[in-house]
Design an enzyme around this catalytic site. Structure first.
Site, PDB file in Angstrom:
ATOM      1  N   ASP A   1       5.219  16.750  13.513  1.00 15.00           N
ATOM      2  CA  ASP A   1       5.129  17.558  14.720  1.00 15.00           C
ATOM      3  C   ASP A   1       4.503  16.734  15.849  1.00 15.00           C
ATOM      4  O   ASP A   1       3.746  15.781  15.583  1.00 15.00           O
ATOM      5  CB  ASP A   1       4.271  18.796  14.475  1.00 15.00           C
ATOM      6  CG  ASP A   1       4.931  19.789  13.536  1.00 15.00           C
ATOM      7  OD1 ASP A   1       6.169  19.763  13.438  1.00 15.00           O
ATOM      8  OD2 ASP A   1       4.211  20.586  12.901  1.00 15.00           O
TER       9      ASP A   1
ATOM     10  N   ASP B   1      -1.284  26.270  14.892  1.00  9.78           N
ATOM     11  CA  ASP B   1      -2.003  25.098  15.397  1.00  9.78           C
ATOM     12  C   ASP B   1      -2.469  25.389  16.822  1.00  9.78           C
ATOM     13  O   ASP B   1      -2.098  26.389  17.430  1.00  9.78           O
ATOM     14  CB  ASP B   1      -1.150  23.821  15.320  1.00  9.78           C
ATOM     15  CG  ASP B   1       0.086  23.866  16.212  1.00  9.78           C
ATOM     16  OD1 ASP B   1      -0.036  24.261  17.386  1.00  9.78           O
ATOM     17  OD2 ASP B   1       1.187  23.499  15.742  1.00  9.78           O
TER      18      ASP B   1
ATOM     19  N   ARG C   1      -0.045  23.385   8.048  1.00 14.02           N
ATOM     20  CA  ARG C   1      -0.399  24.499   8.940  1.00 14.02           C
ATOM     21  C   ARG C   1      -0.534  25.801   8.158  1.00 14.02           C
ATOM     22  O   ARG C   1      -1.410  26.631   8.443  1.00 14.02           O
ATOM     23  CB  ARG C   1       0.661  24.666  10.024  1.00 14.02           C
ATOM     24  CG  ARG C   1       0.628  23.618  11.117  1.00 14.02           C
ATOM     25  CD  ARG C   1       1.713  23.863  12.137  1.00 14.02           C
ATOM     26  NE  ARG C   1       3.045  23.643  11.583  1.00 14.02           N
ATOM     27  CZ  ARG C   1       4.170  24.119  12.126  1.00 14.02           C
ATOM     28  NH1 ARG C   1       4.101  24.884  13.209  1.00 14.02           N
ATOM     29  NH2 ARG C   1       5.335  23.851  11.595  1.00 14.02           N
TER      30      ARG C   1
ATOM     31  N   TYR D   1      -2.650  13.893   3.804  1.00 15.43           N
ATOM     32  CA  TYR D   1      -3.012  14.140   5.202  1.00 15.43           C
ATOM     33  C   TYR D   1      -4.524  14.275   5.370  1.00 15.43           C
ATOM     34  O   TYR D   1      -5.218  14.788   4.493  1.00 15.43           O
ATOM     35  CB  TYR D   1      -2.379  15.450   5.697  1.00 15.43           C
ATOM     36  CG  TYR D   1      -0.878  15.440   5.779  1.00 15.43           C
ATOM     37  CD1 TYR D   1      -0.227  15.045   6.941  1.00 15.43           C
ATOM     38  CD2 TYR D   1      -0.098  15.828   4.697  1.00 15.43           C
ATOM     39  CE1 TYR D   1       1.161  15.044   7.020  1.00 15.43           C
ATOM     40  CE2 TYR D   1       1.287  15.833   4.760  1.00 15.43           C
ATOM     41  CZ  TYR D   1       1.907  15.444   5.926  1.00 15.43           C
ATOM     42  OH  TYR D   1       3.283  15.440   5.995  1.00 15.43           O
TER      43      TYR D   1
END
Length: 317
Positions: free
Chosen positions: A45, A87, A178, A73
């Site tokens: 993203d 987000d 997310r 991550y």
């Protein structure tokens, strides 16, 4: 040796900056390498940064196999806020005061490992009835997002500063960080939204191996060493390799597996673990990918067409 930019066949491990789309990165590298034959393996993203694997030349045929790797991550969330996109770039839906101890956050995180069946984010590119979910969201149309099995492990608490908390974790292909953050915030009772995301690895590659677009551009112009380029023959290090020569090589290039080659494959292939084998020439030039299916046998998945002398690795200048 001919140093023409169009001759690259392999992977570029790019360190993506936040604010760029994955398509932006592809566009920039196409200009740097002066070739249109570039694709990416696993999008990031715009808010995200870190490792983005780009496939160049004949390596674009590896896309589905590179995508299969597990990811890791570093994430940051802000507690007390929920947004429609999960987000910080999204529209704020709710804001609550945060009165939660760090010990509770650590304890809850230990319960957020394993397989989870969660809804795909409505602001995602997953298609429902031929249309991407984020298109429904933009048009403010009601749609029920599909559920998906997501797997997370090695969830490590890193740091907390006020309402901002950082974790590092690993996840399976297609899992949504997310969503992990959204569900974590709901379990805390105060909500949470993602404020930062850095992809640190896409097995078997790590962000420490990656270079920025600026570094790649400068290195190519100066013809200096750059380890972020992975030649095609090194792109699938976890797959077994088999050397092919003579008539077997010519048949393979034409999409056929000879009887003798099948016998060789039977000797080196473990049916339980080896579902993909890289066939190379004696000089280790990649010739084809050979797959194995228990009910079918050996199948040619991809055939590569390029001259070994033109597979120029930046780290071999």
């Amino acid at each position: 040796m001919d140093q023409n930019k169009n001759n690259y066949h392999g992977l570029f491990l790019v360190k993506k900056d936040p604010g760029m789309t994955s398509h932006d990165v592809v566009y920039r590298l196409r200009k740097i390498l002066a070739t249109p034959s570039i694709g990416h393996s696993g999008t990031l993203d715009p808010i995200a940064e870190g490792l983005l694997i780009l496939l160049v030349g004949e390596a674009t045929k590896l896309s589905q196999y590179i995508l299969e790797g597990n990811k890791s991550y570093l994430l940051e969330m802000q507690l007390g806020i929920r947004t429609d996109t999960f987000d910080i770039t999204g529209e704020k839906l709710e804001e609550k005061p945060v009165d939660i101890s760090t010990d509770l956050i650590r304890t809850l995180a230990s319960q957020f490992s394993g397989e989870k069946e969660w809804n795909v984010p409505i602001h995602s590119a997953v298609k429902v009835k031929g249309k991407k979910l984020y298109e429904y969201a933009r048009e403010q149309k009601e749609i029920i997002p599909p559920k998906k099995i997501m797997k997370f492990w090695d969830v490590e608490f890193i740091h907390r500063e006020g309402d901002f908390v950082r974790f590092h974790l690993h996840c399976s292909k297609g899992s949504y960080i997310r969503t992990w953050i959204q569900e974590f915030g709901l379990s805390l009772g105060c909500g949470a939204t993602m404020t930062k995301l850095i992809r640190t690895s896409s097995v078997p590659f790590h962000v420490d191996q990656a270079s920025s677009l600026e570094e790649i551009d400068q290195a190519i112009k100066a013809k200096t060493m750059l380890s972020c380029f992975i030649p095609l023959e090194q792109a699938l290090p976890q797959s077994k390799k088999i050397r092919v020569k003579g008539q077997d090589q010519r048949l393979l290039k034409n999409g056929q597996i000879s009887h003798d080659l099948k016998l060789q494959l039977i000797q080196v292939c473990n049916p339980e673990t080896d579902r993909l084998i890289v066939a190379t020439s004696v000089e280790l030039e990649p010739l084809a990918l050979i797959g194995f299916e228990p009910e079918v046998g050996f199948l040619i998945r991809r055939v590569f067409h390029f001259e070994a002398s033109k597979n120029l690795a930046l780290n071999k200048f």
